[in-house]
Every structure is written in C-alpha cells, then in structure tokens.
Design a protein around this motif. Sequence first.
Motif, PDB file in Angstrom:
ATOM      1  N   ALA A 149      44.887  52.710  32.484  1.00  0.00           N
ATOM      2  CA  ALA A 149      44.870  51.439  33.211  1.00  0.00           C
ATOM      3  C   ALA A 149      45.380  51.625  34.628  1.00  0.00           C
ATOM      4  O   ALA A 149      44.821  51.089  35.587  1.00  0.00           O
ATOM      5  CB  ALA A 149      45.729  50.413  32.469  1.00  0.00           C
ATOM      6  N   VAL A 150      46.434  52.412  34.772  1.00  0.00           N
ATOM      7  CA  VAL A 150      47.004  52.659  36.093  1.00  0.00           C
ATOM      8  C   VAL A 150      45.971  53.319  37.007  1.00  0.00           C
ATOM      9  O   VAL A 150      45.755  52.894  38.147  1.00  0.00           O
ATOM     10  CB  VAL A 150      48.261  53.559  35.974  1.00  0.00           C
ATOM     11  CG1 VAL A 150      48.758  53.945  37.353  1.00  0.00           C
ATOM     12  CG2 VAL A 150      49.353  52.842  35.205  1.00  0.00           C
ATOM     13  N   GLY A 151      45.320  54.372  36.500  1.00  0.00           N
ATOM     14  CA  GLY A 151      44.319  55.067  37.295  1.00  0.00           C
ATOM     15  C   GLY A 151      43.180  54.157  37.706  1.00  0.00           C
ATOM     16  O   GLY A 151      42.708  54.202  38.843  1.00  0.00           O
ATOM     17  N   HIS A 152      42.737  53.314  36.766  1.00  0.00           N
ATOM     18  CA  HIS A 152      41.622  52.412  37.051  1.00  0.00           C
ATOM     19  C   HIS A 152      42.005  51.390  38.117  1.00  0.00           C
ATOM     20  O   HIS A 152      41.217  51.081  39.012  1.00  0.00           O
ATOM     21  CB  HIS A 152      41.206  51.708  35.757  1.00  0.00           C
ATOM     22  CG  HIS A 152      39.847  51.084  35.819  1.00  0.00           C
ATOM     23  ND1 HIS A 152      38.703  51.818  36.096  1.00  0.00           N
ATOM     24  CD2 HIS A 152      39.442  49.798  35.656  1.00  0.00           C
ATOM     25  CE1 HIS A 152      37.656  51.005  36.096  1.00  0.00           C
ATOM     26  NE2 HIS A 152      38.081  49.780  35.830  1.00  0.00           N
ATOM     27  N   VAL A 153      43.228  50.871  38.012  1.00  0.00           N
ATOM     28  CA  VAL A 153      43.686  49.877  38.989  1.00  0.00           C
ATOM     29  C   VAL A 153      43.718  50.478  40.386  1.00  0.00           C
ATOM     30  O   VAL A 153      43.244  49.876  41.354  1.00  0.00           O
ATOM     31  CB  VAL A 153      45.083  49.341  38.596  1.00  0.00           C
ATOM     32  CG1 VAL A 153      45.715  48.585  39.763  1.00  0.00           C
ATOM     33  CG2 VAL A 153      44.976  48.425  37.383  1.00  0.00           C
ATOM     34  N   PHE A 154      44.253  51.685  40.519  1.00  0.00           N
ATOM     35  CA  PHE A 154      44.337  52.301  41.849  1.00  0.00           C
ATOM     36  C   PHE A 154      42.959  52.703  42.364  1.00  0.00           C
ATOM     37  O   PHE A 154      42.711  52.671  43.565  1.00  0.00           O
ATOM     38  CB  PHE A 154      45.295  53.500  41.825  1.00  0.00           C
ATOM     39  CG  PHE A 154      46.717  53.108  42.112  1.00  0.00           C
ATOM     40  CD1 PHE A 154      47.255  53.255  43.378  1.00  0.00           C
ATOM     41  CD2 PHE A 154      47.501  52.557  41.124  1.00  0.00           C
ATOM     42  CE1 PHE A 154      48.550  52.874  43.656  1.00  0.00           C
ATOM     43  CE2 PHE A 154      48.804  52.173  41.380  1.00  0.00           C
ATOM     44  CZ  PHE A 154      49.337  52.329  42.658  1.00  0.00           C
ATOM     45  N   ASP A 155      42.050  53.081  41.465  1.00  0.00           N
ATOM     46  CA  ASP A 155      40.673  53.347  41.883  1.00  0.00           C
ATOM     47  C   ASP A 155      40.042  52.101  42.496  1.00  0.00           C
ATOM     48  O   ASP A 155      39.356  52.153  43.513  1.00  0.00           O
ATOM     49  CB  ASP A 155      39.829  53.785  40.681  1.00  0.00           C
ATOM     50  CG  ASP A 155      39.918  55.275  40.442  1.00  0.00           C
ATOM     51  OD1 ASP A 155      40.355  55.990  41.352  1.00  0.00           O
ATOM     52  OD2 ASP A 155      39.555  55.712  39.343  1.00  0.00           O
ATOM     53  N   ARG A 156      40.281  50.966  41.830  1.00  0.00           N
ATOM     54  CA  ARG A 156      39.612  49.729  42.222  1.00  0.00           C
ATOM     55  C   ARG A 156      40.276  49.029  43.407  1.00  0.00           C
ATOM     56  O   ARG A 156      39.609  48.342  44.174  1.00  0.00           O
ATOM     57  CB  ARG A 156      39.601  48.765  41.018  1.00  0.00           C
ATOM     58  CG  ARG A 156      38.824  49.266  39.813  1.00  0.00           C
ATOM     59  CD  ARG A 156      37.350  48.965  39.940  1.00  0.00           C
ATOM     60  NE  ARG A 156      37.069  47.545  39.948  1.00  0.00           N
ATOM     61  CZ  ARG A 156      36.913  46.795  38.856  1.00  0.00           C
ATOM     62  NH1 ARG A 156      37.017  47.363  37.663  1.00  0.00           N
ATOM     63  NH2 ARG A 156      36.661  45.505  38.943  1.00  0.00           N
ATOM     64  N   ALA A 157      41.598  49.163  43.523  1.00  0.00           N
ATOM     65  CA  ALA A 157      42.314  48.281  44.455  1.00  0.00           C
ATOM     66  C   ALA A 157      43.126  49.013  45.516  1.00  0.00           C
ATOM     67  O   ALA A 157      43.921  48.385  46.207  1.00  0.00           O
ATOM     68  CB  ALA A 157      43.226  47.342  43.656  1.00  0.00           C
ATOM     69  N   ALA A 164      41.352  44.630  36.128  1.00  0.00           N
ATOM     70  CA  ALA A 164      41.046  46.055  36.271  1.00  0.00           C
ATOM     71  C   ALA A 164      41.787  46.872  35.211  1.00  0.00           C
ATOM     72  O   ALA A 164      41.233  47.788  34.608  1.00  0.00           O
ATOM     73  CB  ALA A 164      41.431  46.537  37.675  1.00  0.00           C
ATOM     74  N   ALA A 165      43.047  46.520  34.972  1.00  0.00           N
ATOM     75  CA  ALA A 165      43.830  47.235  33.961  1.00  0.00           C
ATOM     76  C   ALA A 165      43.267  47.002  32.567  1.00  0.00           C
ATOM     77  O   ALA A 165      43.116  47.935  31.769  1.00  0.00           O
ATOM     78  CB  ALA A 165      45.292  46.786  34.022  1.00  0.00           C
ATOM     79  N   LYS A 166      42.919  45.767  32.287  1.00  0.00           N
ATOM     80  CA  LYS A 166      42.407  45.407  30.954  1.00  0.00           C
ATOM     81  C   LYS A 166      41.111  46.145  30.644  1.00  0.00           C
ATOM     82  O   LYS A 166      40.885  46.602  29.517  1.00  0.00           O
ATOM     83  CB  LYS A 166      42.187  43.898  30.876  1.00  0.00           C
ATOM     84  CG  LYS A 166      41.785  43.403  29.489  1.00  0.00           C
ATOM     85  CD  LYS A 166      41.641  41.885  29.483  1.00  0.00           C
ATOM     86  CE  LYS A 166      41.180  41.392  28.110  1.00  0.00           C
ATOM     87  NZ  LYS A 166      40.994  39.924  28.107  1.00  0.00           N
ATOM     88  N   SER A 167      40.247  46.305  31.648  1.00  0.00           N
ATOM     89  CA  SER A 167      38.948  46.939  31.420  1.00  0.00           C
ATOM     90  C   SER A 167      39.077  48.421  31.089  1.00  0.00           C
ATOM     91  O   SER A 167      38.156  49.023  30.546  1.00  0.00           O
ATOM     92  CB  SER A 167      38.051  46.766  32.655  1.00  0.00           C
ATOM     93  OG  SER A 167      38.575  47.479  33.761  1.00  0.00           O
ATOM     94  N   ALA A 168      40.216  49.028  31.418  1.00  0.00           N
ATOM     95  CA  ALA A 168      40.403  50.459  31.161  1.00  0.00           C
ATOM     96  C   ALA A 168      41.153  50.726  29.864  1.00  0.00           C
ATOM     97  O   ALA A 168      41.306  51.866  29.461  1.00  0.00           O
ATOM     98  CB  ALA A 168      41.173  51.098  32.318  1.00  0.00           C
ATOM     99  N   MET A 169      41.621  49.656  29.194  1.00  0.00           N
ATOM    100  CA  MET A 169      42.447  49.826  28.000  1.00  0.00           C
ATOM    101  C   MET A 169      41.640  49.565  26.735  1.00  0.00           C
ATOM    102  O   MET A 169      40.649  48.824  26.753  1.00  0.00           O
ATOM    103  CB  MET A 169      43.656  48.886  28.066  1.00  0.00           C
ATOM    104  CG  MET A 169      44.604  49.217  29.210  1.00  0.00           C
ATOM    105  SD  MET A 169      45.887  47.977  29.460  1.00  0.00           S
ATOM    106  CE  MET A 169      46.867  48.202  27.983  1.00  0.00           C
TER     107      MET A 169
END
Length: 649
Positions: free
Chosen positions: A624-632, A591-596
């Motif tokens: 990346a942080v925002g995307h991770v928390f959105d997803r998980a 998830a982090a990688k996909s946002a970077m």
Amino acid sequence: DFDIMSTTASSVTESPYPMISVDEAVKIVLENTRVLGPQSVALSDAVGRYAYEDVRATRPLPAMRTSVMDGYAVITGGGPGEYKIVDRILAGHRAQVTLSPSSAAYITTGAPLPENAEAIVKIEDTKMSEKEGHVTVLNNPSKGEYVRPVGSDIKMGALLISKGDLITPQSIGLAASIGLKSLTVHRKPRVAILSTGDELMTQNSTEKKEEKDDKVALNSSASPIPQPEKLFDSNGPMLHALVQSIGATPIPLGIVKDTEAGKISKIISGDLLQSLQPVDVLVTSGGVSMGDADIVKKALEGGRGVVHFGRMRMKPGKPTTFATLSIQENSQSEIKRNRLIFSLPGNPVSCAVTFELLVATCLRKLSGSLQAPREPTFLSKLTTPIKMDPFRPEYHRVRVEWDASQQALTATSTGRQASSCLLSFRNANALLLVPKGEGVVKAGMSLPTLPLSNPYESKTSALLSPSSGPLVGSHRKHNTKHSTSLKPELIESEIGLGILDVTNDGFLSGDLRDMMGRIQGVNLRANISIGPKPTHKLTKSYLNLLSKTPGVDMIVVFGGNGFGESDRSPEAVKEIITKDAPALSIAVGEAAKSAMPNNSPPFRTVTGSDGCTLIMTLPGNLAAVGHVFDRALVIFAHACKEISKQLSL
C-alpha cells in the motif's frame, strides 16, 4: 583456432562494440536469462534457495482450541468462587473430562481445552482453596478469554511460502509446522570460472623467485614468492567466493595462458562447456580489452555464440562482455539451451564491480528469485568531495554508515579507486553512483548508492539502511518502476521524509528505508520506530520531534490507524495538524486500499499540515505504501512546496 600471432596492435584501432549503459546491459542479460527448473531438497538444505511453487497449509494451527496461559479451563458464567479440579491437562495430551459449571481443569500453555470449556482463568487470577482438590477463581472470565481458536495461527490453506520467496530459517519453521520434510526449490546455478593471462600463477604453483638464503615465512600458509613479473591469481578465488555467496555452485577451470588461444577457443566454443553438464554460466576474467593478448572476445566472435555487448559506459569495467552460446543438452537430446558467458575485465576491482552489477543479477534470476534482480539504490550524503570523470559515470567504493547527528546515511570513500587496487574494497559496503561530469561532487551532496550484497557482514554493525535493514520478510516482490539509472544531474532538492513506525516491533522500518531510498525525489531524513500500541502522548511527542527535525518536509505514520482500541495514530495526527486536507486523505486512502488484499482490515487515513510539515497516516502494509507514493508523489512534492512558501512569508 584463433592464432594470436596473426594480429598486431596496429591492426586494432577501434572497438566494434558500441558503448551501452549499465541499465541497457542489465536488461539484455535478464532478457537472455531463463529461470532454472525444480529440485526437491530436504528442509535442512533449503535455506538460501528460492521456492519453486507456493506452499499452503495442509492443516490448521492449532488444530484444536488450546490455552494461551497456564491456568484453569472453565465454563463461563459461574463467576468468582470455588471450583472443583476435575482434570490436569498438559500440552500434547487431550482432556479426559467434560466440565460442569462448578468444575475446572488445570491446563498448561498450549494444551487442548475440554470440549465444552469456554475460557481460561490464568493462574494469577486464582488461589488455592482451603478445600482439598478445589481452586478459588477471583474473577469472572468472558467467553474466549485466553483461548487460542482453531486455525488462529495458521488457517487451513493459508499461504506459507510464495513462489519465488527466498527460503529463510523462518520459512523452514513454517514448513516443518505442517509436517513437510522437503521443499521444491529452483536448482542452483552451476558457474564455471576461468582466469586468463600469462602473468598469472596459482597459489599452489611451483614457479617461485630464487632466494639467496632460506628464511622462514612469516605466514606458514603462504605460497612461494613469485617472480616479480608474475601475479597470484586473485580473480579466480574471489569469483569462486562471490558465486558461493549468492548461493550458486562454482566450478573452477583454473588459469589459461594468453598464448593458449586454442584452449580458450575450445572452452568458449562450447566443447568443454558441453562436457560440463549442466553448466549454466561461464565467467572469465581478463582478455577482453583491445590489446593483442586480449583474446577472449576474439574467441567469442569466432565461436558458435552471440556476443550481445562488448563495452559498458561505466568506470571501472568498460570492456565487460556478455555472450550466449546454444549448446545441445546431451547426445540423446535435440533440445538446446543457452549457456551464458560473462567475460569480465582482468583488473580485480573491475572484475568485482561488474560481477556485482551483472553476474549477481543473472544468478538471482536463474535461482528463481522474483524480487527485483538488482539491489535497490538509496541516497547517501558524501562526507568528502569526489572528483567526477568527464567521460563515464563511476561506481565508487564507499563505506556507508548512519550519522545520528545528521539523521542521514553518509558515504565515505575507501581511498584510491584504481581498478587494480582491490584494497579499496576492504571496508566498502556499497558503490556510490557518481555521474560523469567536470569538477567534483561536493561534500554534503546526496547520490544514489548501491549496497554490496555481502551475507557475511553483521546486519547491526553499522546501522545501515537498505543493505542490512530488513532481516526477515524482506524477500518481497520489489516495485521496479523506480529506475536505479545513474542520472547525469545531481540530486539537490527532494522531499525530506520522516517516518514514525508504530507497527509490531517496528518490523517495517528496514523495508521502508529500502523502498524510500529507491524513490527518486525522496530523501529519508529521520526514521523512528516506537512499536505497537504507543500511548497517545508518546505518539504526539514523536510527531512534534519529527516536525522540528531539520530537513523533514513530510511525516508518514505507518500503522496504528485501524479501528482497534489501541489504534490511535489518526487521533494523534489530528491534534497536531492545524490544516487538514480531506481530499488528499480520500485519494491516499483509495490508493492504499487498491493495493491491499480484499480481506485486509479497514483503516483510517488523515492528512494535513501543522504549519511547517505535511503529515499523514498510512496502513502498515508495504504494498500500500509503495502504491501510494507511486500515485501521489508529485502531489506530495507540490504540497510540501506550498507549505514551504507559507513559512517564508
């Protein structure tokens, strides 16, 4: 023109406008707001404006290899020994020699290297030789040591300023570094301001109360004392200042009496607005309620405009009205554009609150901002109970401060909350979003809080979170997925989050507080910034401290998880956790990688539990942080719940 005397109070029994939520009102305003066009301004005038276009580097920096230290430029491989000094190179001057393996050139920081030089020996690693014109080198430098390569600071074509970025002093420095003298920014909105009411008088008015004796005024700058039935206009000057504080241009239109219905109609209908080119927004205060003398809405309805809403479900500020008026650009053009009209309540607190929620939001978009138009909310704990209104949610004026003992933001009411009591804004720096309901919100409860946009308050005075945290680089494109709606239910249980920030100088801390405060279901309990390259022992000790902090269910370590020698966050976490979660680590990493960006350095993600807290590492990248928390976020909440169950057994 509308005749005020033709209507009596008895003929108006119910508003024709449905009551809409603040979120609905904001959506309508933004849908009718179009970003303003470009304008070229000198660098000295660009601070506080929004970039109209991307700005890229037209040259690399440095343009030549330069020295990082004061020392001696050498060819590597000669080892320790004596070197003949063949040149003295200062910053801003080119080398005049070619080095040999046994020669060196004295060089200052920032000076360009001789063409064949391979390394810099810093002054501390040399001593003057007994041989005149020679220097003794004490070490064996490696290639590239203390050499700043071409483009190492800024590569050719690098993005310096993004479209929609707020221009900061640092942005000016970047633009100046590539030789720019001006920037293309969005035009400033022009805002006409009109106060209404028979009771109002200006501070320069000649109307005054008769005095029996001449007394020297305590304040020599004070205006004459008004008749008791009169009031000094406070909304006009306040709105003028609020418009200026956002970076727009205020145009004062003065005061119009309630009995001057024809004049108001002329202004509202567009005749005056059309002569004020190019006015983008008209803000009126007063004249929007249900009484006979409240004639602004009537003028709007009778004009050439469209009233989009006339009431909002909020306290204070219910009768706030928004309309648009299509006006021809000029007599030679057939092009028409919308003028935006905000008719705010006359009570000064209602006026200030609705300006913050609607007008400020509109002006930011007009100015070209691509970040979230509304300030993000965060959670703060009540220090005292607050009574709820049974019919409408309330925007309660509070002072938010950091309470070190609770490791939390606390909100304290500024006192009497009457819509006429402007004094309640004196120490306020935020609006607490109190839901409608019966009874009170108890002290200790956490409620969404909206920071007031105040550019004049010291950013470090109260250790505030989102409203004053990120000072530089905070003008990002916010993730607006998380609604800032005022929910009817109170927030009693959420993930208690602890942050350990090991990025450069803790630069993410303010932005992280901002982001976490906007995520429903996350309550930031503790935030520690220890800077880059902490020792292994230090990272572990702070992880243990956070894990033992009351209310912390989850710890996120930001940064320090690459493959560099000093990137030791994953190792520290591995020594703390007793149960690892490899599947969650993989999911979080993906998830982090996909946002970077594609060229981002690789990172390592570790996730697990120390028996009482969920702990993970994340890269020091806000997207990346925002995307991770959105997803998980749901997964994190479930994991924290399971850990809590184990603790209770």
